[in-house]
Design a protein around this motif. Structure first.
Motif, PDB file in Angstrom:
ATOM      1  N   PRO A  51       0.769  -0.823  -0.102  1.00 34.08           N
ATOM      2  CA  PRO A  51      -0.172   0.090  -0.241  1.00 34.08           C
ATOM      3  C   PRO A  51       0.261   0.483  -0.100  1.00 34.08           C
ATOM      4  CG  PRO A  51      -0.043  -0.767   2.163  1.00 34.08           C
ATOM      5  CD  PRO A  51       0.778  -2.029   1.182  1.00 34.08           C
ATOM      6  N   ILE A  52       0.220   2.358  -1.139  1.00 35.96           N
ATOM      7  CA  ILE A  52       0.817   3.126  -1.075  1.00 35.96           C
ATOM      8  C   ILE A  52       0.395   4.457   0.612  1.00 35.96           C
ATOM      9  CG2 ILE A  52       1.229   6.025  -2.397  1.00 35.96           C
ATOM     10  CD1 ILE A  52       0.595   4.000  -4.396  1.00 35.96           C
ATOM     11  N   THR A  53       1.551   5.149   1.426  1.00 34.94           N
ATOM     12  CA  THR A  53       1.330   5.502   2.684  1.00 34.94           C
ATOM     13  C   THR A  53       1.167   6.912   2.091  1.00 34.94           C
ATOM     14  OG1 THR A  53       3.464   5.692   3.225  1.00 34.94           O
ATOM     15  CG2 THR A  53       2.234   3.683   3.647  1.00 34.94           C
ATOM     16  N   GLN A  54       2.476   7.642   1.360  1.00 34.26           N
ATOM     17  CA  GLN A  54       1.951   8.903   0.806  1.00 34.26           C
ATOM     18  C   GLN A  54       2.569   9.594  -0.362  1.00 34.26           C
ATOM     19  OE1 GLN A  54       4.147  11.873   4.248  1.00 34.26           O
ATOM     20  NE2 GLN A  54       5.098  12.460   2.991  1.00 34.26           N
ATOM     21  N   LEU A  55       1.693  10.279  -1.249  1.00 33.18           N
ATOM     22  CA  LEU A  55       2.335  10.524  -2.459  1.00 33.18           C
ATOM     23  C   LEU A  55       2.435  12.212  -2.562  1.00 33.18           C
ATOM     24  CD1 LEU A  55       2.095  10.441  -5.590  1.00 33.18           C
ATOM     25  CD2 LEU A  55      -0.335  10.334  -5.552  1.00 33.18           C
ATOM     26  N   GLU A  56       3.854  12.350  -3.169  1.00 37.03           N
ATOM     27  CA  GLU A  56       3.785  14.092  -3.161  1.00 37.03           C
ATOM     28  C   GLU A  56       3.745  14.298  -4.406  1.00 37.03           C
ATOM     29  OE1 GLU A  56       6.865  14.844  -0.177  1.00 37.03           O
ATOM     30  OE2 GLU A  56       6.214  14.059   1.056  1.00 37.03           O
ATOM     31  N   TRP A  57       3.520  15.250  -5.490  1.00 37.52           N
ATOM     32  CA  TRP A  57       3.489  15.874  -6.200  1.00 37.52           C
ATOM     33  C   TRP A  57       4.404  16.763  -5.994  1.00 37.52           C
ATOM     34  CZ3 TRP A  57       4.254  14.724 -11.299  1.00 37.52           C
ATOM     35  CH2 TRP A  57       3.334  13.335 -11.882  1.00 37.52           C
ATOM     36  N   SER A  58       5.164  17.412  -6.578  1.00 30.82           N
ATOM     37  CA  SER A  58       5.587  19.330  -6.331  1.00 30.82           C
ATOM     38  C   SER A  58       6.254  19.238  -7.493  1.00 30.82           C
ATOM     39  CB  SER A  58       6.800  18.950  -5.581  1.00 30.82           C
ATOM     40  OG  SER A  58       7.469  18.458  -5.600  1.00 30.82           O
ATOM     41  N   ARG A  59       6.625  20.484  -7.389  1.00 36.33           N
ATOM     42  CA  ARG A  59       6.724  21.508  -8.846  1.00 36.33           C
ATOM     43  C   ARG A  59       8.275  21.664  -8.334  1.00 36.33           C
ATOM     44  NH1 ARG A  59       4.177  25.768 -12.352  1.00 36.33           N
ATOM     45  NH2 ARG A  59       5.610  27.322 -10.653  1.00 36.33           N
ATOM     46  N   THR A  60       8.939  21.514  -8.622  1.00 36.48           N
ATOM     47  CA  THR A  60      10.808  21.279  -8.408  1.00 36.48           C
ATOM     48  C   THR A  60      11.576  22.935  -8.212  1.00 36.48           C
ATOM     49  OG1 THR A  60      11.496  21.513 -10.855  1.00 36.48           O
ATOM     50  CG2 THR A  60      11.556  19.278  -9.457  1.00 36.48           C
ATOM     51  N   ASP A  61      10.870  24.463  -9.285  1.00 41.18           N
ATOM     52  CA  ASP A  61      11.331  25.556  -8.806  1.00 41.18           C
ATOM     53  C   ASP A  61       9.944  25.910  -7.164  1.00 41.18           C
ATOM     54  OD1 ASP A  61       8.933  25.534 -10.632  1.00 41.18           O
ATOM     55  OD2 ASP A  61       8.619  27.063 -11.359  1.00 41.18           O
ATOM     56  N   LEU A  62       9.192  25.471  -6.871  1.00 38.46           N
ATOM     57  CA  LEU A  62       8.287  25.668  -5.655  1.00 38.46           C
ATOM     58  C   LEU A  62       9.157  25.538  -4.332  1.00 38.46           C
ATOM     59  CD1 LEU A  62       5.126  25.585  -7.322  1.00 38.46           C
ATOM     60  CD2 LEU A  62       6.123  27.424  -6.831  1.00 38.46           C
ATOM     61  N   LYS A  63       9.296  26.022  -3.471  1.00 37.76           N
ATOM     62  CA  LYS A  63       9.915  25.526  -2.339  1.00 37.76           C
ATOM     63  C   LYS A  63       8.535  24.536  -1.764  1.00 37.76           C
ATOM     64  CE  LYS A  63      12.336  29.815  -1.348  1.00 37.76           C
ATOM     65  NZ  LYS A  63      12.456  30.732  -0.475  1.00 37.76           N
ATOM     66  N   ALA A  64       9.035  23.512  -0.558  1.00 36.84           N
ATOM     67  CA  ALA A  64       8.110  22.632  -0.223  1.00 36.84           C
ATOM     68  C   ALA A  64       7.138  23.559   0.837  1.00 36.84           C
ATOM     69  CB  ALA A  64       8.767  21.333   0.348  1.00 36.84           C
ATOM     70  N   GLU A  65       7.535  24.566   1.254  1.00 33.57           N
ATOM     71  CA  GLU A  65       6.492  25.159   2.592  1.00 33.57           C
ATOM     72  C   GLU A  65       5.626  26.010   2.000  1.00 33.57           C
ATOM     73  OE1 GLU A  65      11.410  27.040   2.122  1.00 33.57           O
ATOM     74  OE2 GLU A  65      10.312  25.236   2.320  1.00 33.57           O
ATOM     75  N   ASP A  66       5.786  25.886   0.532  1.00 35.40           N
ATOM     76  CA  ASP A  66       4.538  27.457   0.181  1.00 35.40           C
ATOM     77  C   ASP A  66       3.694  26.106  -0.218  1.00 35.40           C
ATOM     78  OD1 ASP A  66       6.662  29.445   0.041  1.00 35.40           O
ATOM     79  OD2 ASP A  66       6.573  28.932  -1.480  1.00 35.40           O
ATOM     80  N   ASN A  74      -2.862   9.244   4.576  1.00 32.12           N
ATOM     81  CA  ASN A  74      -4.117   8.524   5.544  1.00 32.12           C
ATOM     82  C   ASN A  74      -5.524   8.086   4.346  1.00 32.12           C
ATOM     83  OD1 ASN A  74      -2.444   9.158   7.751  1.00 32.12           O
ATOM     84  ND2 ASN A  74      -3.198  11.398   7.521  1.00 32.12           N
ATOM     85  N   LYS A  75      -4.617   7.563   3.500  1.00 34.13           N
ATOM     86  CA  LYS A  75      -5.673   7.683   2.830  1.00 34.13           C
ATOM     87  C   LYS A  75      -6.476   8.415   1.694  1.00 34.13           C
ATOM     88  CE  LYS A  75      -5.515   2.758   4.763  1.00 34.13           C
ATOM     89  NZ  LYS A  75      -7.173   1.716   5.035  1.00 34.13           N
ATOM     90  N   ARG A  76      -6.328   9.388   1.784  1.00 30.64           N
ATOM     91  CA  ARG A  76      -7.172  10.388   1.169  1.00 30.64           C
ATOM     92  C   ARG A  76      -6.265  12.191   0.621  1.00 30.64           C
ATOM     93  NH1 ARG A  76      -8.458  15.220   4.887  1.00 30.64           N
ATOM     94  NH2 ARG A  76      -8.354  14.913   6.740  1.00 30.64           N
ATOM     95  N   PRO A  77      -6.800  12.932  -0.191  1.00 34.60           N
ATOM     96  CA  PRO A  77      -5.283  13.657  -0.706  1.00 34.60           C
ATOM     97  C   PRO A  77      -5.818  14.787   0.831  1.00 34.60           C
ATOM     98  CG  PRO A  77      -7.313  13.108  -2.479  1.00 34.60           C
ATOM     99  CD  PRO A  77      -7.436  12.528  -0.744  1.00 34.60           C
ATOM    100  N   GLN A  78      -4.865  15.685   0.624  1.00 38.40           N
ATOM    101  CA  GLN A  78      -4.950  16.457   2.204  1.00 38.40           C
ATOM    102  C   GLN A  78      -4.155  17.859   1.075  1.00 38.40           C
ATOM    103  OE1 GLN A  78      -4.953  15.991   5.472  1.00 38.40           O
ATOM    104  NE2 GLN A  78      -5.293  13.339   4.835  1.00 38.40           N
ATOM    105  N   GLU A  79      -5.390  18.030   0.826  1.00 43.93           N
ATOM    106  CA  GLU A  79      -5.803  20.222   0.031  1.00 43.93           C
ATOM    107  C   GLU A  79      -5.270  21.125   0.735  1.00 43.93           C
ATOM    108  OE1 GLU A  79      -9.271  21.189  -1.418  1.00 43.93           O
ATOM    109  OE2 GLU A  79     -10.125  19.195  -2.989  1.00 43.93           O
ATOM    110  N   ASN A  80      -4.799  20.720   2.345  1.00 43.33           N
ATOM    111  CA  ASN A  80      -4.650  21.851   3.397  1.00 43.33           C
ATOM    112  C   ASN A  80      -2.863  22.406   3.101  1.00 43.33           C
ATOM    113  OD1 ASN A  80      -4.644  20.132   4.351  1.00 43.33           O
ATOM    114  ND2 ASN A  80      -3.413  20.749   6.155  1.00 43.33           N
ATOM    115  N   TYR A  81      -2.333  21.060   2.542  1.00 44.57           N
ATOM    116  CA  TYR A  81      -1.042  21.529   2.079  1.00 44.57           C
ATOM    117  C   TYR A  81      -0.738  21.442   0.720  1.00 44.57           C
ATOM    118  CZ  TYR A  81      -0.177  18.364   6.266  1.00 44.57           C
ATOM    119  OH  TYR A  81       0.418  18.519   7.487  1.00 44.57           O
ATOM    120  N   GLN A  82      -1.990  22.185  -0.741  1.00 42.60           N
ATOM    121  CA  GLN A  82      -1.673  22.713  -1.707  1.00 42.60           C
ATOM    122  C   GLN A  82      -0.668  23.641  -2.029  1.00 42.60           C
ATOM    123  OE1 GLN A  82      -5.457  20.594  -3.040  1.00 42.60           O
ATOM    124  NE2 GLN A  82      -3.972  20.588  -4.538  1.00 42.60           N
TER     125      GLN A  82
END
Length: 211
Positions: A51-66, A74-82
């Motif tokens: 099972p996949i525990t975590q998935l992260e799609w990011s853009r390399t020119d954007l900072k992770a904290e942004d 936790n088996k669902r998308p976390q929009e508050n981290y977008q």
């Protein structure tokens, strides 16, 4: 000694397999081209039955904290981290992620969406698995122009398309070689210890054997 030989071959296959997977993950990124207003799919897949525990799609020119392009835990998308610019515009192509499909659909793209996207997958297994795949997205305007400063090179202001983490591929290969050496030495020491114990045991058994 036969057992030691089997253990050595199994270990060799595992190490070579892991090194090969790491090298494949560091291959050239996928190229995706679109026009403003279109929907695009950024493809990514996990080749594992765990099972996949975590998935992260990011853009390399954007900072992770942004914020992330897409974040799943936790088996669902976390929009508050977008990242604000991606909220409400990104969703899983297959919400059930069948067959390890973690591709996402980015809707209503604009010139500002051009860039290099990274998919990182964390898999729950006896050994933690971390998979990374890259996609270069270029959004062209109707007259053929692209976002100023990207030059169609996945967010690279110089217009270059460098290889994907060549240092990572080399590092994985070196790490695999060093790991193999350590394992081989450990197995040799272990097998010698087993042989020594058997050779010491035989004289004792012979001494107690009735004549």
């Amino acid at each position: 000694m036969a057992l030691c030989a089997v253990m050595f071959l199994q270990t060799l296959l595992i190490v070579l397999g892991l090194t090969l997977v790491g090298a494949l993950e560091g291959s050239d990124p996928q190229e995706v081209t679109a026009r403003p207003g279109e929907d695009v799919t950024l493809q990514c897949r996990a080749h594992s039955g765990y099972p996949i525990t975590q998935l992260e799609w990011s853009r390399t020119d954007l900072k992770a904290e942004d914020g992330y392009v897409f974040f799943y835990r936790n088996k669902r998308p976390q929009e508050n981290y977008q990242h604000p610019s991606f909220q409400g515009r990104v969703k899983l192509r297959d919400p059930e992620m069948k067959g390890g499909d973690v591709s996402v659909t980015l809707t209503n793209v604009s010139l500002k969406d051009s860039g290099r996207y990274e998919c990182q997958i964390l898999i729950s297994s006896p050994e933690r698995i971390d998979i990374r795949q890259l996609t270069d997205l270029t959004v062209n305007s109707s007259d053929g122009n692209i976002l100023e400063g990207t030059n169609g090179a996945g967010g690279n202001p110089n217009g270059e398309k460098p290889g994907v983490y060549p240092g990572l591929v080399i590092g994985l290969s070196v790490f695999g070689a060093l790991l193999l050496v350590v394992i081989v030495v450990s197995l040799v020491v272990y097998c010698k210890g087993v042989t020594r114990q058997k050779s010491c045991r035989h004289p004792v058994e012979a001494a107690h054997k009735p004549h």
